[in-house]
Design a protein around this motif. Structure first.
Motif, PDB file in Angstrom:
ATOM      1  N   CYS A 141       1.959  -7.668   9.360  1.00 54.64           N
ATOM      2  CA  CYS A 141       3.261  -7.148   9.778  1.00 54.64           C
ATOM      3  C   CYS A 141       3.872  -6.173   8.777  1.00 54.64           C
ATOM      4  O   CYS A 141       4.527  -5.208   9.164  1.00 54.64           O
ATOM      5  CB  CYS A 141       4.243  -8.289  10.023  1.00 54.64           C
ATOM      6  SG  CYS A 141       4.590  -9.312   8.569  1.00 54.64           S
ATOM      7  N   GLU A 142       3.680  -6.418   7.523  1.00 54.69           N
ATOM      8  CA  GLU A 142       4.353  -5.628   6.486  1.00 54.69           C
ATOM      9  C   GLU A 142       4.129  -4.118   6.631  1.00 54.69           C
ATOM     10  O   GLU A 142       5.095  -3.347   6.658  1.00 54.69           O
ATOM     11  CB  GLU A 142       3.923  -6.113   5.101  1.00 54.69           C
ATOM     12  CG  GLU A 142       4.645  -5.423   3.966  1.00 54.69           C
ATOM     13  CD  GLU A 142       4.185  -5.916   2.609  1.00 54.69           C
ATOM     14  OE1 GLU A 142       4.930  -5.697   1.650  1.00 54.69           O
ATOM     15  OE2 GLU A 142       3.072  -6.490   2.504  1.00 54.69           O
ATOM     16  N   PRO A 143       2.892  -3.642   6.758  1.00 53.30           N
ATOM     17  CA  PRO A 143       2.711  -2.187   6.868  1.00 53.30           C
ATOM     18  C   PRO A 143       3.157  -1.606   8.213  1.00 53.30           C
ATOM     19  O   PRO A 143       3.315  -0.392   8.334  1.00 53.30           O
ATOM     20  CB  PRO A 143       1.205  -1.997   6.666  1.00 53.30           C
ATOM     21  CG  PRO A 143       0.594  -3.292   7.023  1.00 53.30           C
ATOM     22  CD  PRO A 143       1.611  -4.345   6.677  1.00 53.30           C
ATOM     23  N   GLU A 144       3.382  -2.445   9.213  1.00 50.71           N
ATOM     24  CA  GLU A 144       3.793  -1.965  10.532  1.00 50.71           C
ATOM     25  C   GLU A 144       5.290  -1.677  10.624  1.00 50.71           C
ATOM     26  O   GLU A 144       5.741  -1.020  11.557  1.00 50.71           O
ATOM     27  CB  GLU A 144       3.422  -2.983  11.614  1.00 50.71           C
ATOM     28  CG  GLU A 144       1.942  -3.157  11.800  1.00 50.71           C
ATOM     29  CD  GLU A 144       1.236  -1.876  12.218  1.00 50.71           C
ATOM     30  OE1 GLU A 144       1.777  -1.150  13.080  1.00 50.71           O
ATOM     31  OE2 GLU A 144       0.157  -1.594  11.682  1.00 50.71           O
ATOM     32  N   CYS A 145       6.074  -2.157   9.673  1.00 57.84           N
ATOM     33  CA  CYS A 145       7.526  -2.017   9.723  1.00 57.84           C
ATOM     34  C   CYS A 145       7.956  -0.617   9.288  1.00 57.84           C
ATOM     35  O   CYS A 145       7.850  -0.279   8.107  1.00 57.84           O
ATOM     36  CB  CYS A 145       8.199  -3.065   8.839  1.00 57.84           C
ATOM     37  SG  CYS A 145       9.998  -2.941   8.846  1.00 57.84           S
ATOM     38  N   PRO A 146       8.477   0.203  10.218  1.00 56.23           N
ATOM     39  CA  PRO A 146       8.908   1.547   9.865  1.00 56.23           C
ATOM     40  C   PRO A 146      10.080   1.560   8.881  1.00 56.23           C
ATOM     41  O   PRO A 146      10.277   2.522   8.158  1.00 56.23           O
ATOM     42  CB  PRO A 146       9.333   2.173  11.192  1.00 56.23           C
ATOM     43  CG  PRO A 146       8.864   1.277  12.248  1.00 56.23           C
ATOM     44  CD  PRO A 146       8.625  -0.069  11.645  1.00 56.23           C
TER      45      PRO A 146
END
Length: 107
Positions: free
Chosen positions: A46-51
């Motif tokens: 999830c971490e890298p997907e958060c804009p």
């Protein structure tokens, strides 16, 4: 360890993160998302997907964001699970990056 949704998600509420979660640990409130620490498996997806860059491992929370560890745990008990990406609020870009948004959290 769990991941934690922090201040910058408030009023941005991008939901890119929920689709990649393999255990459905995200819960949705009116203007904020939280992660259930009992369900999170520390997969890091999830971490890298958060804009808005609002998700952190609990051990790496930025200074002043520690309150969000307990807030995620508490609110995840009351809010429904979200598993499908939704459009961001129309004014999300305006709120992205603004500091000290806790006062705007709707429960």
């Amino acid at each position: 360890m769990t991941f934690v949704v922090t201040d910058n998600c408030i009023k941005c509420k991008y939901t890119d993160c929920v689709e990649v979660c393999p255990v459905d640990c995200f819960h949705e409130g009116p203007n904020f998302l939280v992660i259930d620490p009992d369900e999170c498996i520390d997969c890091t997806l999830c971490e890298p997907e958060c804009p808005a860059e609002a998700i952190y491992p609990e051990d790496d929370l930025p200074d002043g964001q520690e309150v969000f560890l307990e807030l995620n745990a508490d609110l995840s008990r009351d809010w429904p699970v979200i598993t499908v990406r939704k459009p961001a609020p129309e004014d999300a870009e305006e709120w992205d990056g603004k500091p000290n948004k806790l006062q705007y959290l709707e429960r």
